[in-house]
Design a protein around this motif. Structure first.
Motif, PDB file in Angstrom:
ATOM      1  N   LEU A 119      26.014  38.024  35.748  1.00 45.49           N
ATOM      2  CA  LEU A 119      27.188  38.589  35.091  1.00 45.49           C
ATOM      3  C   LEU A 119      27.233  38.099  33.653  1.00 45.49           C
ATOM      4  O   LEU A 119      27.056  36.906  33.391  1.00 45.49           O
ATOM      5  CB  LEU A 119      28.458  38.195  35.851  1.00 45.49           C
ATOM      6  CG  LEU A 119      28.546  38.696  37.297  1.00 45.49           C
ATOM      7  CD1 LEU A 119      29.840  38.211  37.946  1.00 45.49           C
ATOM      8  CD2 LEU A 119      28.448  40.214  37.376  1.00 45.49           C
ATOM      9  N   PHE A 128      35.075  39.537  39.362  1.00 48.84           N
ATOM     10  CA  PHE A 128      34.529  38.836  40.526  1.00 48.84           C
ATOM     11  C   PHE A 128      35.590  37.971  41.196  1.00 48.84           C
ATOM     12  O   PHE A 128      35.773  38.023  42.425  1.00 48.84           O
ATOM     13  CB  PHE A 128      33.334  37.973  40.109  1.00 48.84           C
ATOM     14  CG  PHE A 128      32.988  36.890  41.103  1.00 48.84           C
ATOM     15  CD1 PHE A 128      32.455  37.220  42.335  1.00 48.84           C
ATOM     16  CD2 PHE A 128      33.229  35.555  40.802  1.00 48.84           C
ATOM     17  CE1 PHE A 128      32.149  36.217  43.262  1.00 48.84           C
ATOM     18  CE2 PHE A 128      32.934  34.561  41.718  1.00 48.84           C
ATOM     19  CZ  PHE A 128      32.397  34.889  42.951  1.00 48.84           C
ATOM     20  N   GLN A 341      28.335  39.373  43.824  1.00 46.09           N
ATOM     21  CA  GLN A 341      27.909  39.557  42.440  1.00 46.09           C
ATOM     22  C   GLN A 341      26.744  40.542  42.344  1.00 46.09           C
ATOM     23  O   GLN A 341      26.697  41.371  41.434  1.00 46.09           O
ATOM     24  CB  GLN A 341      27.529  38.209  41.836  1.00 46.09           C
ATOM     25  CG  GLN A 341      28.698  37.244  41.729  1.00 46.09           C
ATOM     26  CD  GLN A 341      28.294  35.920  41.122  1.00 46.09           C
ATOM     27  OE1 GLN A 341      27.150  35.712  40.729  1.00 46.09           O
ATOM     28  NE2 GLN A 341      29.250  34.996  41.040  1.00 46.09           N
TER      29      GLN A 341
END
Length: 365
Positions: A119, A128, A341
Motif C-alpha cells: 500500500l 485498510f 491488503q
C-alpha cells in the motif's frame, strides 16, 4: 426518549467526534477524575518529538482535567524495544511507537505497517484500517498481549541517500547498503545489493568512512538534521508521486495498556480514539511541512535527486510478491492481515499487483 431527542444526542456525539475542540465541552461535563498517563514516543528529538509533545499538551484542557498526558521522548523511560513490556507492567500507561516494533510479540504487525511495494499512500492505510477491518484485527491481536491498539498514526515515507548516482534498480547491484533488515533487506539483496543492518546513529560515520555507499533512513527533515548531505551527493526516489519504493508509508500508533484503557469511561475512550485521528492528521502534515523546508537545504548543499522509473516499480514488485507470501505464511494471523491488503492491491481500486504475479503462490490461512 423521543426520536427528536435521540437524533439530537446523536448529532452531539458526531460533533464531538468531528472536532477535538468540540469534544472538550462534551467530555469535560463529566466529573473530573484527574487521570494522568505517562506516554512515551519513539521520536528521539526534532520535529517529530515536538509535534508529539504539542499534542499531548492539549489533552488536559480538552478534557477539563479529566485526562492528561505526560510525554516522554525515545529512551527517556525505557528503550524502544522495551516499550510494550513497560506498558504491560504499568511503568507507562501508553506509547507512540513505530508499529513495526510490535512484530517481536505480534508477527502480524509486519503487515500493520508499510511493506515494500505494498500500500503506497496514507489514505490506503485508512481504508485498510477503518474500511476493511484492519483496526478490529489489530485490536484483537494486541488484546491477546494485554494491550489496546487505539489507532494508526501517519508519518511519511523513508528515503535513500547515496554516494553514487542510482538511476535504476540495476545500479543497486554490488552497492554496500544500510537497511533495517527483514523483508526490506531481502528484497534489496535479491536485486544485488550487499545489505547490512546499522542503527540510525551509525549511518553518518559509516557513510563518511565509506563502509557503506548507500543508506535508507527516514524523511528529508530528519536526515538533513543528521548531516546526510555532508556525506552523500544523491537522494534516490521512486517515480514522481512515489517517494519511496520500500517504505512508501511509515505507520506509528497509539497503544495503551489494558488496565489503563479499561479504567476510562466509554466517553473518554471515544475521546482518545478521536484524538488519535487528530494527532495522526497533525503529525503527518507537520512532518511533510518540515520535509518541504528540507528539500531546499539539500538543493543548496548540491544534493541531486535521482528517480527510478515505473518499469523499476514493476520489476521490484515482481521481486517483492513472493517475499510477501513468505513472510505472511510464517504466521496465520499475518496471512489473515496480508490477504486483506493483497485483495485491495489487486482490486480495480488500485491494481498494484498483476494476478499473474501470484500464480503458484499460496497463503496458509
Amino acid at each position: 426518549m423521543t426520536k427528536v431527542t435521540t437524533r439530537r444526542a446523536a448529532l452531539r456525539t458526531l460533533a464531538g467526534a468531528g472536532a477535538a475542540t468540540l469534544a472538550a465541552p462534551h467530555i469535560a461535563g463529566a466529573q473530573a477524575k484527574g487521570t494522568n498517563w505517562k506516554i512515551q514516543t519513539s521520536w528521539p528529538g526534532g520535529a517529530g518529538l515536538q509535534i508529539f509533545k504539542d499534542w499531548c499538551a492539549t489533552i488536559e484542557e480538552k478534557t477539563g482535567g479529566e485526562l492528561s498526558f505526560t510525554p516522554f521522548g525515545a529512551n527517556d523511560v525505557v528503550g524502544d524495544f522495551q516499550l510494550y513490556d513497560a506498558v504491560k507492567n504499568g511503568v507507562l500507561e501508553a506509547v507512540n511507537p513505530f508499529t513495526i516494533y510490535a512484530q517481536g510479540i505480534i508477527p502480524a504487525a509486519t503487515f500493520l505497517t508499510s511493506i515494500p511495494l505494498g500500500l503506497r499512500n496514507p489514505h490506503e492505510f485508512d481504508v485498510f484500517y477503518y474500511g476493511l477491518g484492519g483496526i478490529d484485527i489489530a485490536r484483537e491481536l494486541y488484546a491477546a498481549q494485554g494491550l489496546h491498539f487505539v489507532g494508526p498514526v501517519h508519518h511519511g515515507p523513508n528515503i535513500i541517500h547515496s554516494k553514487v548516482p542510482i538511476r535504476s534498480i540495476d545500479d543497486f547491484a554490488g552497492r554496500k547498503m544500510r537497511l533495517p533488515g527483514g523483508m526490506v533487506a531481502e528484497i534489496f539483496t535479491a536485486i544485488g545489493a550487499e545489505t547490512t543492518v546499522l542503527p540510525g546513529s551509525e549511518i553518518f560515520p559509516a557513510l563518511e568512512k565509506g563502509t557503506i555507499d548507500v543508506a535508507d533512513y527516514v524523511g528529508p527533515a530528519v536526515n538533513y538534521a543528521l548531516g546526510f548531505s555532508q556525506v552523500t551527493d544523491y537522494i534516490v526516489m521512486g517515480p514522481p508521486g512515489f517517494m519511496s519504493l520500500y517504505q512508501p508509508v511509515d505507520i506509528m500508533d497509539i497503544t495503551v495498556g489494558k488496565a489503563a484503557w479499561d479504567a476510562l469511561s466509554p466517553q473518554m475512550q471515544q475521546f482518545v480514539e478521536m484524538e488519535t485521528h487528530v494527532y495522526s492528521d497533525m503529525h503527518h502534515a507537520a512532518i511533510q511541512k518540515a520535509d518541504q523546508e528540507a528539500w531546499g537545504k539539500f538543493e543548496a548543499d548540491g544534493t541531486e535527486v535521482t528517480r527510478l522509473s515505473q518499469d523499476d516499480v514493476e520489476l521490484m514488485t515482481e521481486v517483492a510478491v513472493p517475499i510477501w507470501y513468505d513472510y505472511a505464511n510464517r504466521d496465520p494471523q499475518a496471512a489473515r492481515v496480508f490477504k486483506i491488503q493483497l485483495d485491495y492491491m489487486m482490486s480495480g481500486s488500485l491494481g498494484y499487483v498483476d494476478p499473474a504475479l501470484t500464480q503458484g503462490l499460496e497463503l496458509k490461512l
